[in-house]
Design a protein around this motif. Structure first.
Motif, PDB file in Angstrom:
ATOM      1  N   ARG A   1       1.082   4.071  -3.402  1.00  0.00           N
ATOM      2  CA  ARG A   1       0.920   5.189  -2.788  1.00  0.00           C
ATOM      3  C   ARG A   1       2.476   6.978  -3.120  1.00  0.00           C
ATOM      4  O   ARG A   1       1.929   7.440  -4.199  1.00  0.00           O
TER       5      ARG A   1
ATOM      6  N   HIS B   1       0.856  -1.283   0.171  1.00  0.00           N
ATOM      7  CA  HIS B   1      -0.021   0.332  -0.293  1.00  0.00           C
ATOM      8  C   HIS B   1       1.197   0.966  -0.407  1.00  0.00           C
ATOM      9  O   HIS B   1       0.299   2.359  -1.187  1.00  0.00           O
ATOM     10  N   ARG B   2       1.363   1.403   0.960  1.00  0.00           N
ATOM     11  CA  ARG B   2       2.639   1.591   1.018  1.00  0.00           C
ATOM     12  C   ARG B   2       3.552   2.556  -0.331  1.00  0.00           C
ATOM     13  O   ARG B   2       3.627   3.746  -0.423  1.00  0.00           O
TER      14      ARG B   2
END
Length: 292
Positions: free
Chosen positions: A8, A4-5
């Motif tokens: 992003r 997820h990081r």
């Protein structure tokens, strides 16, 4: 969580790349516009940073600020985006602006349109100074709203108790003055068994009793003011002096002389102490007259 990081971060990098390429395309048009309105080579090179750079600053401020400040940042972003679009559009319509050796030229053949475009191009740097400074000040003075957590309520309650325990007044409140006890007068006991001697002799005739002022009975109907309690109602109608004397004579007919007292008559006839004393004196005088 790591994916997820990473996603992003990749999205942010892609956005930065797109913005950088768009800035490069817009930079060429804005530089030519600056040359057309009379700017030198250095000013024309910096002119795109003034317009598109403030757009980037307004975008960052929009992400940080909230409420009215965020609305203001959005308006600045929209205004400078529209201004940059107009100048890029004019650059595409006027072929003369593409000449690298151009120093100054008209932005439109129609004079009002040319004046409006020159005013727009020359006012953008001044607006960047004003709006940029205002946005930076709002961002620096912005305080983000804390996210409520499990420890937030405990800290707020501790702070509330601390504030309550602190005296608000600079001077301590004086101690209350103790109230002095009020001494009530001693009750006066009236002995009705003993007749009080009067300075003047009391009337000894029935005529004297009859001459006493008697409250006149009002013939006007009384207005109803509510139910009268039983204790406040008079058990018997008001009697005249003659009726009182007749009742006293009948009640004390078989009494001895030493039994005829004001208290005894009062209890037997059920009258006031004043009337009882008058009845006593009248009966005593009558018996004394019979004896003589």
């Amino acid at each position: 969580m790591s994916l997820h990081r990473k996603g992003r971060a990749a999205l942010v990098l892609a956005l930065v790349a797109v913005v950088a390429m768009a800035f490069r395309v817009s930079w060429n048009a804005l530089r030519d516009i600056a040359n057309a309105v009379g700017a030198d080579n250095t000013a024309a090179t910096l002119y795109p940073f003034v317009v598109d750079g403030l757009m980037a600053l307004a975008l960052v401020a929009t992400l940080v600020l909230a409420g009215k400040d965020r609305t203001f940042a959005l308006r600045v972003l929209g205004t400078y985006t529209l201004a940059s679009l107009v100048l890029n559009y004019v650059h595409g319509l006027v072929p003369k602006l593409h000449d690298a050796q151009l120093d100054w030229t008209r932005l439109a053949d129609w004079d009002p349109a040319n004046w409006a475009l020159v005013l727009l191009a020359t006012s953008l740097p001044v607006g960047s100074i004003y709006f940029g400074s205002d946005l930076v000040a709002k961002v620096l003075h912005h305080r983000p709203t804390p996210i409520p957590g499990p420890d937030t309520n405990a800290e707020e309650s501790t702070e509330t108790l601390r504030n309550r325990s602190t005296a608000d007044l600079p001077v301590s409140t004086p101690a209350p003055t103790p109230a002095l006890p009020v001494r009530m007068p001693d009750p006066v006991t009236v002995d009705f068994l003993k007749s009080t001697p009067l300075a003047k002799p009391l009337p000894t005739s029935v005529a004297a009793i009859e001459r006493r002022p008697v409250a006149a009975e009002s013939i006007r109907p009384r207005r109803a003011t509510g139910r009268v309690p039983e204790a406040a109602r008079s058990p018997k109608p008001r009697r005249t002096a003659a009726q009182l004397l007749d009742e006293a004579r009948t009640a004390t007919a078989d009494w001895s002389d030493d039994r005829i007292t004001a208290e005894g008559i009062r209890k037997t006839v059920h009258t006031s102490p004043v009337n009882a004393r008058m009845l006593r004196d009248t009966l005593t005088a009558e018996r004394a007259a019979k004896s003589a």
